[in-house]
Design an enzyme around this catalytic site. Structure first.
Site, PDB file in Angstrom:
ATOM      1  N   ARG A 147       0.816  -1.216   0.000  1.00 42.77           N
ATOM      2  CA  ARG A 147       0.000   0.000   0.000  1.00 42.77           C
ATOM      3  C   ARG A 147       0.852   1.270   0.000  1.00 42.77           C
ATOM      4  O   ARG A 147       0.473   2.289  -0.572  1.00 42.77           O
ATOM      5  CB  ARG A 147      -0.949   0.007   1.192  1.00 42.77           C
ATOM      6  CG  ARG A 147      -2.065  -1.046   1.136  1.00 42.77           C
ATOM      7  CD  ARG A 147      -2.827  -1.054  -0.142  1.00 42.77           C
ATOM      8  NE  ARG A 147      -3.874  -2.075  -0.159  1.00 42.77           N
ATOM      9  CZ  ARG A 147      -3.697  -3.356  -0.528  1.00 42.77           C
ATOM     10  NH1 ARG A 147      -2.515  -3.795  -0.917  1.00 42.77           N
ATOM     11  NH2 ARG A 147      -4.718  -4.194  -0.527  1.00 42.77           N
TER      12      ARG A 147
ATOM     13  N   GLU B 230       1.900   1.741  -3.453  1.00 45.65           N
ATOM     14  CA  GLU B 230       0.758   2.258  -4.208  1.00 45.65           C
ATOM     15  C   GLU B 230       0.585   3.766  -3.983  1.00 45.65           C
ATOM     16  O   GLU B 230       0.266   4.513  -4.907  1.00 45.65           O
ATOM     17  CB  GLU B 230      -0.507   1.505  -3.782  1.00 45.65           C
ATOM     18  CG  GLU B 230      -1.742   1.882  -4.573  1.00 45.65           C
ATOM     19  CD  GLU B 230      -2.927   0.984  -4.221  1.00 45.65           C
ATOM     20  OE1 GLU B 230      -2.778  -0.253  -4.271  1.00 45.65           O
ATOM     21  OE2 GLU B 230      -3.997   1.522  -3.881  1.00 45.65           O
TER      22      GLU B 230
ATOM     23  N   SER C  82      14.854  14.989   2.960  1.00 47.16           N
ATOM     24  CA  SER C  82      15.917  14.044   3.273  1.00 47.16           C
ATOM     25  C   SER C  82      15.333  12.756   3.841  1.00 47.16           C
ATOM     26  O   SER C  82      14.402  12.783   4.645  1.00 47.16           O
ATOM     27  CB  SER C  82      16.879  14.640   4.302  1.00 47.16           C
ATOM     28  OG  SER C  82      17.891  13.696   4.612  1.00 47.16           O
TER      29      SER C  82
END
Lengths: 147, 147, 147, 147, 147, 147, 147, 147, 147, 147
Positions: free
Chosen positions: G89, G92, G115
């Protein structure tokens, strides 16, 4: 400039439009149907006479004639593993039976390969009461490893 | 626990040690040689009688017998594109003739595939004065797209 | 069971330990040095006499002898693109000169390939005041596309 | 703007149309045929005089002249593993003989590489009663690892 | 048999255990620290004297000594694109500045490359009030394309 | 709409046509040559003044000016592993010396990275009687892992 | 020798066996829970005191203590695209919102990055009548592109 | 026909030309800025009112309005591993902290995932004397595995 | 330590040895057969009672019991594209019908997904005179995109 | 020439413009909705009557009619692993439940596959007070391995 891929697309399009079959094209060209199909799809260079016969039957122009005669850079799969189910089944055969093919060639012939250059193939229908069968014959010269 | 890969390795080793051929194994097993080879290489589950015949001829133990009977997870290539030249030539056939096979199947049979499940193959030597030929026959039931 | 990779590792190890060269191995085996090296690295099956000569010179055991005689599944690169600089340069030659090789073969011979089966290669040193040169000769039978 | 790929495509097209060979182009250009072919296929920048000679023989325009002179970003394979059989055989040589090439270079020269920059290659026909042979010579300066 | 990877693992382990630095190893070996580190990590073959010095300082055995002297098959990244952030930044430099490096080399030197064989590198700390800097110097002989 | 890639292509074309060097462009722009080259190749956004100076020297139009000022999506390699030999050598450095760079940074600075953002690079020629050398300096701020 | 992966496996095993949570480990170690978890999973080197506290709570031995202190080669995904749904996920999110993250960082901060080195993250539960929510906070120093 | 990618390109272009920010677009649209940015970049379908507000502010035409309303096929990375450094850092977070995220979600919530569908994200600036910070909040509903 | 993969292998082995079916295991465990199979193959954590019932029926030890209860890192395909024909057909369904599934979900439900977390599946035999059919039901909660 | 992809794009565009649903198209065509959707998206050839009905309802031209009737080269995913979340969930089902599907098919039917050729699928809404569910039924003829 018409390349071999554009020529193949035009061949497919005209073939459908005119209702011409690969078998009819092969007859016009005077070569086996599998060779003719491969050549018209851009995987073999066609001699002028054969290319002209196909182009005439398909009512295509001189750019296609020229493209069909060119030496191809071969390789027709759009990915290392083909996605089209009809084509994939042949890849699956290789996944399942590849080592079997290798073993049986070595058992019968010794160390070497079935040539894919000095090679012909054929597709035919074998009638069967339980459902007709696709019979593909791959026929290549054995080449032994020789130093 | 002996898996199908270990069993296949032991089969190959013993087969070489005892000088047994795939053809002799097929005869002992009572099945076609290509099927027998695939099954012993771990690509098909073997019924008990067939597995026992092979194991006895090869002087192997019950762990191999057990492994040969298991349902396999098929797939024998170690990479998407095989590196061994004998095996690669079949992949090359697919690269050069894949679309031809697809076109000719569709022309003869309509939309569908050659089954790789209801399927058999055969490898034989065709004598030829210019060099003997490897003839591979792929023979699968045609399956039409049906909804 | 000693496979061809384990055999190759043992060959390399013993060769370094004993200070034996590939050239000396080739002499003992009675075959060209490039063939001998490939075979000992597991890319060719060795006939019994040749395998025995190598194994004796290297003071190795019967398991290595057996492994050297086996039919190999060829393919020695650990990745599609090799990472070792000495090996990579040959891949780079293919990236830069691949189409040139293809064009020049077709111009001289027509449609076909240089066989990698009926094939031999040789590596030699060419003295040069500006720095000695590695000269690799690839020598394969031309195979024309024939149906 | 005509890039090096478009220039290469035009070179191939005109070359076929006019029936000019790579050998004739090399003669006009005054450089070896393999270098000339690579340069015209876009893998080397051409000095003005050489580019002009090729462009004139091929009856091409100033855009091609300009493109041939540009510094290339090299790399001619369309995939990491080439699909065209003529080109693939050289990749297969690397799969089967890569470690052999590495071993023999190290045995003869020590730790280092065959340069692919200070490098030339040549393709020639070797007549042979059993079938003429393609002989490819790769000739690169040895570069030792130096810190 | 201890290969170069096992030797590198043992070097790292002992180095941590004994609190020895790469700089101390380089001093003992008598070579620059970057060369020494690469060699002990298995990317260069070590001459006997240098290998012996390192092995003694690290209290390692003759198997490591032997492994350090072997000719390596080079290539240290475990994937084409490295995942470790410290290493990835150098790959990122290549993604962002690769074409710049190519352009500036060609502008200054003409067509050719920076050798990675006749090559040395150095890592040093540059004090800076806004935060010290890592300065890596890559220093390779220019090799012009020569036929 | 002219994107950064089209702008870079026009810059390269005009630069060659007018015989302008990257050094002259950097001088006109008033920034270091490596930064200027990267920015004109589309890897950095250019402030208006700098973009205008470059566009004027190259006799390009406002569309290029606009494109040079845009925020880029960076990444200039056309494949994970570059194929051009000049660029590849830097990837090879990473394959051979990547772990060395990592070890030496950690030994000198502790756990952290060389920034590729707070970063500059420089390419210069170092005269050498055995052949001039390409010296590339990578200079990035050390960033320690801080939570 | 226990590497960081083996240490992580032992940590997970003991943690389950003893019913210790990551939160309890973080408390014992005296560092935030996300840092502690990452470090025990092998993605950060642990200072001696912290490593010792964790090892004691988990009743593990000195080999794990030693491994936890080592400098890691980071990178925890077993494939470029993760297969585990919980981890996927986040990938995604990157596929759907990656360009959004990039645009909003540039709009607020200008050209630069968040960063991942000077960075901390936190996972917490946000009660919600329609179903509690996972709230992940990524918090990294902005680093502007600076030459 | 204008697809979602072409619409996104036009949005970006006009936004720069008119000096409109994502924040202003979000205000006009009446939705959070991260949602608005994703939608205008083609990763969410926009309701008519929202799409119309954006198109009017950006002085774009009905083709863009139409494209913004379409259901997208999502996925914005041009490669499995992103090359742009600003985007890559989020992938790096996943490489270094992916298993940590997984462990902490499981510890707090049990077996399940953070939804990326019932999900919102936010990017904000956190002032910090040592350098301002990018704070990204990922906020998704917990979904337990339920059969 | 027995991981989930080793536990799955032992489950399969014992199941075959004892002639126990997945259906019998599901009955003993008291859960649907597809859930039980997935859990025993290592893709779901099992509660203690369920794990104990399975382990007892299979006459396995406490190490397997422990492993079955662990939280898995899911993902069972050994390659992005599965090679086993039985598994591949589901991938083929996705290649041929993926966009259809997407369109029909969006038409019926609007923008969102079928959950694979709040999800169950079932495999049953549907008798058919032309050959029995495999009927697989995928049943997941619809999750609308919600910000 | 309009190919199947262009035809699919035109179908989607007109369908949205005219507010026609897949269900209405299926009714007009007289075939199940999932088949109709797949065919209009280019994954099945359409008989003339069906294609004509769809084209008329969508007010499209004869080029689309022609394209819809062509034999397709199937395969609709733009990458081996789909990136769109709605489509990805089906891939995730395969990652998590692939081996379960395989086991349950083999337990119920023996060695063989669910055909993806003699196959139909259906997507429907199952009302549920906790949230409606997407129910996808895959229904394919069982094909036993037969030699």
């Amino acid at each position: 400039m018409t390349g071999k891929q554009e020529a193949a697309a035009k061949v497919r399009e005209k073939k459908t439009e005119l209702g011409v079959t690969w078998a009819q094209l092969a007859e016009a060209v005077g070569r086996p149907v599998a060779w003719t199909t491969s050549a018209l799809l851009g995987q073999h260079p066609m001699p002028e006479r054969e290319a002209r016969a196909a182009v005439e039957l398909l009512e295509l122009g001189p750019d296609v004639l020229h493209a069909l005669r060119l030496q191809p850079t071969r390789g027709a799969l759009d990915a290392a593993v083909p996605t089209d189910p009809t084509t994939y089944r042949f890849y699956e055969v290789l996944q399942v039976y590849g080592p079997t093919l290798k073993e049986l060639i070595h058992e019968e012939f010794g160390d070497g390969i079935m040539s894919a250059i000095n090679f012909r193939l054929d597709v035919r229908r074998a009638p069967d009461p339980k459902g007709d069968r696709v019979v593909v014959t791959l026929d290549g010269k054995f080449l032994p490893y020789e130093w």
